[in-house]
Motif scaffolding. Structure first.
Motif, short mmCIF file in Angstrom:
data_model
loop_
_atom_site.label_atom_id
_atom_site.label_comp_id
_atom_site.label_asym_id
_atom_site.label_seq_id
_atom_site.Cartn_x
_atom_site.Cartn_y
_atom_site.Cartn_z
N SER A 1 0.93 -1.09 -0.02
CA SER A 1 0.21 -0.09 0.03
C SER A 1 0.89 1.14 -0.10
CB SER A 1 -0.78 0.02 1.33
OG SER A 1 -0.33 0.23 2.38
N HIS A 2 0.44 2.36 -0.21
CA HIS A 2 1.28 3.51 -0.24
C HIS A 2 1.72 3.93 1.19
CE1 HIS A 2 0.10 4.63 -4.51
NE2 HIS A 2 -1.00 4.37 -4.14
N ASP B 1 1.72 -8.03 -3.89
CA ASP B 1 0.33 -7.90 -4.32
C ASP B 1 0.11 -6.29 -4.28
OD1 ASP B 1 -2.20 -7.11 -4.51
OD2 ASP B 1 -3.10 -8.91 -3.08
N PHE B 2 0.32 -5.86 -5.68
CA PHE B 2 -0.10 -4.30 -5.93
C PHE B 2 -1.62 -3.82 -6.03
CE2 PHE B 2 4.48 -4.81 -6.51
CZ PHE B 2 5.02 -3.44 -6.67
N SER B 3 -2.56 -4.71 -5.72
CA SER B 3 -3.96 -4.30 -5.82
C SER B 3 -4.27 -3.11 -5.22
CB SER B 3 -4.71 -5.41 -5.30
OG SER B 3 -4.53 -5.74 -3.96
N LYS B 4 -3.51 -2.56 -4.31
CA LYS B 4 -3.95 -1.25 -3.74
C LYS B 4 -3.23 -0.29 -4.18
CE LYS B 4 -5.60 -3.37 0.77
NZ LYS B 4 -5.35 -3.15 2.21
N ILE B 5 -2.40 -0.45 -5.28
CA ILE B 5 -1.62 0.76 -5.75
C ILE B 5 -1.86 0.65 -7.19
CG2 ILE B 5 0.87 1.34 -6.30
CD1 ILE B 5 1.71 0.03 -3.61
N SER C 1 -1.12 -2.90 -11.75
CA SER C 1 -2.02 -1.90 -12.65
C SER C 1 -1.22 -1.43 -13.84
CB SER C 1 -2.21 -0.60 -11.97
OG SER C 1 -0.96 0.20 -11.91
N GLU C 2 -1.95 -1.20 -14.85
CA GLU C 2 -1.20 -0.98 -16.31
C GLU C 2 -0.14 0.01 -16.15
OE1 GLU C 2 -0.66 -1.45 -20.19
OE2 GLU C 2 -1.52 -2.65 -19.02
N GLN C 3 -0.28 1.25 -15.29
CA GLN C 3 0.64 2.51 -15.00
C GLN C 3 1.84 1.71 -14.30
OE1 GLN C 3 -2.87 2.46 -14.29
NE2 GLN C 3 -3.65 4.13 -15.16
N VAL C 4 1.75 0.91 -13.38
CA VAL C 4 2.73 0.43 -12.75
C VAL C 4 3.47 -0.47 -13.56
CG1 VAL C 4 3.52 -1.08 -10.86
CG2 VAL C 4 1.79 0.58 -10.33
N ARG C 5 2.74 -1.56 -14.37
CA ARG C 5 3.42 -2.19 -15.29
C ARG C 5 4.37 -1.39 -16.47
NH1 ARG C 5 3.24 -3.62 -20.04
NH2 ARG C 5 1.23 -2.47 -20.71
#
Length: 118
Positions: free
Chosen positions: A10-11, A40-44, A75-79
């Motif tokens: 999380s942030h 797990d990047f689900s919250k970012i 997310s697409e942005q993080v990828r």
């Protein structure tokens, strides 16, 4: 025996004021037998520069151990950020759950056999 440890990022966790405690917790997980760490990047949705540096620190810690590092729910942005920085070459990214479901569905009979009705 492989022990999989899922770490939900999380942030708040990646912020510099809390990151040292989080980093020590990951060290403890590795020392206690964690062999596969899944971030797990689900919250970012987007990473700030300081948060990216925290992720790099985790990558270095895991790389120096005998653990495997997996990434999920990116997310697409993080990828895109990981592709631009070359980080995607360091670990394995799991596909989104929707893609896994689609790829595992049978769309034709097994072995290409046709059913025969009498």
């Amino acid at each position: 025996m492989r022990v999989i440890v899922k770490i939900v990022l999380s942030h708040e966790v990646l912020e510099t004021s809390q990151f040292s405690h989080f980093y020590k917790e990951i060290e403890r997980l590795i020392a206690s037998g964690g062999k596969i760490l899944m971030l797990d990047f689900s919250k970012i949705n987007v990473l700030k520069n300081s948060e990216l540096m925290s992720v790099v620190a985790i990558v270095k810690l895991v790389r120096d151990s005998a653990c495997i590092l997996l990434i999920s729910a990116m997310s697409e942005q993080v990828r895109i950020l990981f592709e631009l920085t070359g980080l995607e070459q360091i670990f394995q990214c799991l596909p989104p759950l929707e893609e896994v479901r689609l790829k595992s569905e049978l769309t034709e009979p097994l072995g290409g056999l046709q059913s025969v009705a009498s």
